[in-house]
Design a protein around this motif. Structure first.
Motif, PDB file in Angstrom:
ATOM      1  N   PHE A 140      40.756  61.332-127.533  1.00 56.34           N
ATOM      2  CA  PHE A 140      40.012  60.711-126.432  1.00 56.34           C
ATOM      3  C   PHE A 140      40.922  60.480-125.228  1.00 56.34           C
ATOM      4  O   PHE A 140      40.556  60.792-124.087  1.00 56.34           O
ATOM      5  CB  PHE A 140      39.401  59.382-126.879  1.00 56.34           C
ATOM      6  CG  PHE A 140      38.852  58.560-125.746  1.00 56.34           C
ATOM      7  CD1 PHE A 140      37.630  58.868-125.180  1.00 56.34           C
ATOM      8  CD2 PHE A 140      39.581  57.488-125.226  1.00 56.34           C
ATOM      9  CE1 PHE A 140      37.127  58.125-124.109  1.00 56.34           C
ATOM     10  CE2 PHE A 140      39.092  56.741-124.163  1.00 56.34           C
ATOM     11  CZ  PHE A 140      37.859  57.062-123.600  1.00 56.34           C
TER      12      PHE A 140
ATOM     13  N   LEU B 102      30.709  57.229-118.848  1.00 58.86           N
ATOM     14  CA  LEU B 102      31.551  56.036-118.705  1.00 58.86           C
ATOM     15  C   LEU B 102      31.730  55.669-117.234  1.00 58.86           C
ATOM     16  O   LEU B 102      31.713  54.490-116.868  1.00 58.86           O
ATOM     17  CB  LEU B 102      32.915  56.273-119.349  1.00 58.86           C
ATOM     18  CG  LEU B 102      32.925  56.446-120.868  1.00 58.86           C
ATOM     19  CD1 LEU B 102      34.334  56.785-121.352  1.00 58.86           C
ATOM     20  CD2 LEU B 102      32.408  55.199-121.584  1.00 58.86           C
ATOM     21  N   ALA B 103      31.891  56.677-116.393  1.00 57.03           N
ATOM     22  CA  ALA B 103      32.152  56.428-114.976  1.00 57.03           C
ATOM     23  C   ALA B 103      30.946  55.893-114.233  1.00 57.03           C
ATOM     24  O   ALA B 103      31.089  55.188-113.229  1.00 57.03           O
ATOM     25  CB  ALA B 103      32.648  57.717-114.318  1.00 57.03           C
TER      26      ALA B 103
ATOM     27  N   ALA C 120      33.366  66.162-123.717  1.00 58.31           N
ATOM     28  CA  ALA C 120      34.291  65.273-123.034  1.00 58.31           C
ATOM     29  C   ALA C 120      33.832  64.993-121.602  1.00 58.31           C
ATOM     30  O   ALA C 120      33.927  63.861-121.115  1.00 58.31           O
ATOM     31  CB  ALA C 120      35.693  65.869-123.045  1.00 58.31           C
ATOM     32  N   ALA C 121      33.317  66.006-120.936  1.00 57.95           N
ATOM     33  CA  ALA C 121      32.834  65.837-119.571  1.00 57.95           C
ATOM     34  C   ALA C 121      31.614  64.925-119.528  1.00 57.95           C
ATOM     35  O   ALA C 121      31.499  64.060-118.648  1.00 57.95           O
ATOM     36  CB  ALA C 121      32.505  67.195-118.957  1.00 57.95           C
TER      37      ALA C 121
ATOM     38  N   CYS D  79      39.825  62.240-121.768  1.00 59.25           N
ATOM     39  CA  CYS D  79      39.107  61.409-120.799  1.00 59.25           C
ATOM     40  C   CYS D  79      40.060  60.460-120.078  1.00 59.25           C
ATOM     41  O   CYS D  79      40.743  59.656-120.722  1.00 59.25           O
ATOM     42  CB  CYS D  79      38.019  60.588-121.490  1.00 59.25           C
ATOM     43  SG  CYS D  79      36.613  61.554-122.070  1.00 59.25           S
ATOM     44  N   VAL D  80      40.083  60.543-118.773  1.00 59.68           N
ATOM     45  CA  VAL D  80      40.846  59.602-117.957  1.00 59.68           C
ATOM     46  C   VAL D  80      39.888  58.507-117.509  1.00 59.68           C
ATOM     47  O   VAL D  80      38.855  58.780-116.890  1.00 59.68           O
ATOM     48  CB  VAL D  80      41.466  60.297-116.728  1.00 59.68           C
ATOM     49  CG1 VAL D  80      42.189  59.281-115.849  1.00 59.68           C
ATOM     50  CG2 VAL D  80      42.416  61.399-117.173  1.00 59.68           C
ATOM     51  N   THR D  81      40.202  57.257-117.828  1.00 64.53           N
ATOM     52  CA  THR D  81      39.303  56.163-117.474  1.00 64.53           C
ATOM     53  C   THR D  81      40.098  54.946-117.032  1.00 64.53           C
ATOM     54  O   THR D  81      41.224  54.718-117.501  1.00 64.53           O
ATOM     55  CB  THR D  81      38.402  55.784-118.663  1.00 64.53           C
ATOM     56  OG1 THR D  81      37.579  54.657-118.305  1.00 64.53           O
ATOM     57  CG2 THR D  81      39.221  55.408-119.892  1.00 64.53           C
TER      58      THR D  81
ATOM     59  N   THR E  53      35.338  62.987-128.900  1.00 54.97           N
ATOM     60  CA  THR E  53      35.281  63.939-127.789  1.00 54.97           C
ATOM     61  C   THR E  53      35.424  65.381-128.246  1.00 54.97           C
ATOM     62  O   THR E  53      35.360  66.299-127.420  1.00 54.97           O
ATOM     63  CB  THR E  53      36.426  63.670-126.787  1.00 54.97           C
ATOM     64  OG1 THR E  53      37.683  63.757-127.472  1.00 54.97           O
ATOM     65  CG2 THR E  53      36.284  62.309-126.143  1.00 54.97           C
TER      66      THR E  53
ATOM     67  N   GLY F 236      32.877  61.376-120.160  1.00 52.48           N
ATOM     68  CA  GLY F 236      33.573  60.845-118.995  1.00 52.48           C
ATOM     69  C   GLY F 236      32.617  60.463-117.886  1.00 52.48           C
ATOM     70  O   GLY F 236      32.768  59.414-117.247  1.00 52.48           O
ATOM     71  N   SER F 237      31.609  61.292-117.659  1.00 49.84           N
ATOM     72  CA  SER F 237      30.612  60.996-116.627  1.00 49.84           C
ATOM     73  C   SER F 237      29.803  59.758-116.983  1.00 49.84           C
ATOM     74  O   SER F 237      29.540  58.906-116.121  1.00 49.84           O
ATOM     75  CB  SER F 237      29.684  62.206-116.453  1.00 49.84           C
ATOM     76  OG  SER F 237      28.667  61.923-115.523  1.00 49.84           O
TER      77      SER F 237
ATOM     78  N   THR G 131      30.416  57.345-128.727  1.00 48.36           N
ATOM     79  CA  THR G 131      29.993  58.359-127.760  1.00 48.36           C
ATOM     80  C   THR G 131      28.482  58.304-127.563  1.00 48.36           C
ATOM     81  O   THR G 131      27.988  58.403-126.428  1.00 48.36           O
ATOM     82  CB  THR G 131      30.432  59.749-128.228  1.00 48.36           C
ATOM     83  OG1 THR G 131      31.856  59.764-128.371  1.00 48.36           O
ATOM     84  CG2 THR G 131      30.022  60.823-127.232  1.00 48.36           C
TER      85      THR G 131
END
Length: 256
Positions: free
Chosen positions: A218, A197-198, A190-191, A222-224, A131, A194-195, A110
């Motif tokens: 995780f 990673l995106a 988590a947000a 987190c959707v990735t 997360t 996710g941000s 992370t």
């Protein structure tokens, strides 16, 4: 050839190790939790030695307040300066480097997602990213839920329940955990992850231990669409021989 390296960070002194190699792509290992730089069961040290024997330079370090490094341990969310200092030390000690791949497990993964850009890291391999911020010692809700679902598929579970072989107080705590609303801290982390990673814009590989509570959390948080490798193990640190081989294969591909 392994060297011990001391280098500055925000008025403190960090300590790391360099396993030298001639390749122009190097691996930076960020230790997770409060582990010293050798990692769980010396796994990171052995990994570094094997990769260096094949020509890959590997740098590992203790953040402030951990192991041999001075200062106060303020946690992974405050470790950006430590990471940047480690990258600078790595490049200084191995000036032939053209590319650095960062690898971390748990909260180190992370931290890499959050701080790699400022540190100047070119690619990431993130194992079981952390997360969850939770106030109790229970596993994350997603992990409890997955375990309950698996047990409900087993007829022996109902026999144990009838015979009194199930701790009802523990069961009640687990059910309460599942029904809890996620804390603001947990959703915030988590947000942020996710941000990060995106928007990274760099090669990132996700590695998950299939039965590990942190990995399950995780996936739930987190959707990735990033490339994700699932290793069939419950070992958070990939401690088994087959686990290690699978992880090293992923790292070698990233380094190539």
């Amino acid at each position: 050839m392994r060297s011990v390296i001391a280098f500055p960070c925000a008025g403190e002194t960090l300590v790391g190790t360099l396993d030298a190699g001639a390749n122009t792509t190097g691996l930076l290992i960020v230790s997770g939790g409060n582990e010293i730089r050798i990692g769980a069961h010396r796994g990171m040290a052995l990994l570094a030695a094997r990769l260096a024997a094949e020509g890959t330079p590997v740098f590992r370090y203790d953040r402030r307040g951990i192991g041999d490094s001075t200062g106060e341990n303020t946690g992974f969310e405050q470790a950006g300066d430590d990471m940047a200092a480690a990258v600078a030390a790595f490049r200084h000690e191995a000036p032939h480097l053209a590319r650095i791949v960062g690898f971390g497990n748990c909260d180190a993964a992370t931290a890499l997602a959050l701080f790699h850009a400022a540190a100047g890291i070119d690619a990431l391999v993130l194992a079981n990213p952390w997360t969850i911020e939770q106030p109790d010692d229970l596993p994350p809700a997603a992990a409890i839920r997955a375990r309950y679902i698996e047990r409900l598929k087993d007829p022996a579970t109902y026999w144990r329940l009838l015979k009194g072989g199930v701790d009802l107080r523990k069961l009640a705590k687990g059910l309460a955990k599942i029904s809890d609303t996620p804390s603001e801290d947990a959703t915030r982390l988590a947000a942020r992850l996710g941000s990060a990673l995106a928007t990274a814009g760099k090669p990132i590989e996700i590695v998950l231990a299939k039965g590990d509570a942190t990995a399950i959390a995780f996936v739930d948080a987190c959707v990735t669409t990033l490339p994700t490798h699932m290793i069939d193990t419950a070992s958070h640190s990939f401690a088994r021989g087959d686990d290690q081989a699978a992880l090293e294969s992923i790292l070698r591909a990233a380094l190539a």
